[in-house]
Design an enzyme around this catalytic site. Structure first.
Site, PDB file in Angstrom:
ATOM      1  CG  ASP A   1      -2.138  -0.906   1.018  1.00 13.90           C
ATOM      2  OD1 ASP A   1      -2.350  -1.364  -0.124  1.00 13.90           O
ATOM      3  OD2 ASP A   1      -2.856  -1.156   1.997  1.00 13.90           O
ATOM      4  N   GLY A   2       1.968   1.234   0.718  1.00  6.59           N
ATOM      5  CA  GLY A   2       2.860   2.395   0.739  1.00  6.59           C
ATOM      6  C   GLY A   2       3.412   2.712  -0.639  1.00  6.59           C
TER       7      GLY A   2
ATOM      8  CE1 TYR B   1      -1.331   8.101  13.333  1.00 11.55           C
ATOM      9  CE2 TYR B   1      -0.708   9.744  11.716  1.00 11.55           C
ATOM     10  CZ  TYR B   1      -0.662   9.262  13.010  1.00 11.55           C
ATOM     11  OH  TYR B   1       0.047   9.936  13.963  1.00 11.55           O
TER      12      TYR B   1
ATOM     13  CE  LYS C   1      -9.732  -1.299  11.911  1.00  6.59           C
ATOM     14  NZ  LYS C   1      -9.014  -1.842  13.087  1.00  6.59           N
TER      15      LYS C   1
ATOM     16  CB  ALA D   1      -2.919  12.187  22.740  1.00  8.38           C
TER      17      ALA D   1
END
Length: 266
Positions: A51-52, A165, A167, A187
């Site tokens: 995928d990358g 990212y 998820k 966060a």
């Protein structure tokens, strides 16, 4: 694919890759496809890797809308953007010679930084604190103030990018047939003094999102577009919207988005 005959192969320089490419070259020529040296001359762009690599292929070739993208996995399994595996040539031959493929359209996000630099993202745009200090941003939806965010950062994800990212920070998986952007917090700080929504939220593709970075010494954030870092230093404002630009990919009839989700996570 009968009217698309010019193929450009995109692959990272890795040990043993040339031998795999030679096999693909031979297969393409056998079925009368033309291998081109420049992506500008292609109407099919094939990435070989994972995928990358697929994300890099789309970015390095300019998010072209006039061609078809396909991904070939070299790992142990197929992935979200790779419908074929390097060792399963029979499925590639079937796609070349029958009508077993469809075209899948993936939405992209257009991001503009400080009204100057604009770029597209297929998976997500992320912005994070560049130092060990709470990152403060005012969040606007359609020019109306929504919240003042305090925390590590935020992610703007496309529906297809919702499995990446997004998820990993407990964002929802979104059907790519829904034109939208998902915003996920990293966060966030929530207490009696400071408050954010504290969860991901999804906005229509007609909405415009704006982040205004509070200039308190933490205005040199780390930003990412898909899997690539963005080399911009001082930042005051980031705007994001769903772009009209879509990426067309190969879709096998037995390999829908939700079948990929099941295969990848369940």
């Amino acid at each position: 694919m009968n009217n698309r005959r010019n193929i450009f192969f995109y692959a990272l320089h890795q040990e043993g890759m040339q031998a795999k490419l030679d096999q693909l070259y031979e297969l393409a020529k056998r079925y009368d496809f033309n291998i081109v040296e420049s992506s500008k001359n292609a109407n099919i762009i094939v990435s070989i890797g994972g995928d990358g690599t697929f994300l890099q292929a789309v970015r390095q070739t300019g998010f072209r809308e006039d061609c078809l993208y396909a991904g070939i996995s070299t790992g142990g399994t197929l992935s979200m953007y790779c419908d074929f595996h390097i060792d399963d040539t029979s499925k590639m031959i079937e796609a070349m010679t029958t009508e077993q493929i469809e075209v899948r359209k993936y939405p992209t996000i257009e991001v503009t930084v400080d009204n100057q630099t604009s770029f597209h993202c297929l998976n997500e745009f992320s912005i994070r604190s560049g130092i060990i200090k709470t990152f403060v941003m005012d969040v606007f939806i359609d020019d109306k103030h929504f919240e003042t965010f305090r925390g590590d950062g935020m992610i703007f994800a496309t529906p297809t990018g919702s499995t990446a990212y997004n998820k990993s920070v407990n964002g929802a998986v979104v059907d790519p047939m829904l034109p939208c952007i998902q915003v996920s917090e990293m966060a966030s700080l929530n207490n009696n003094r400071y408050r954010t929504l504290g969860s991901s939220f999804i906005v229509s593709g007609q909405r415009r999102l704006v982040l205004k970075i509070v200039q308190d010494g933490n205005d040199y954030p780390a930003m990412g577009m898909d899997n690539e870092a963005l080399s911009i230093q001082h930042v005051e404002k980031v705007e994001a919207k769903l772009s009209d630009k879509v990426i067309k990919t190969v879709k096998l009839k037995d390999n829908s988005f939700w079948e990929k989700v099941k295969r990848s996570f369940l």
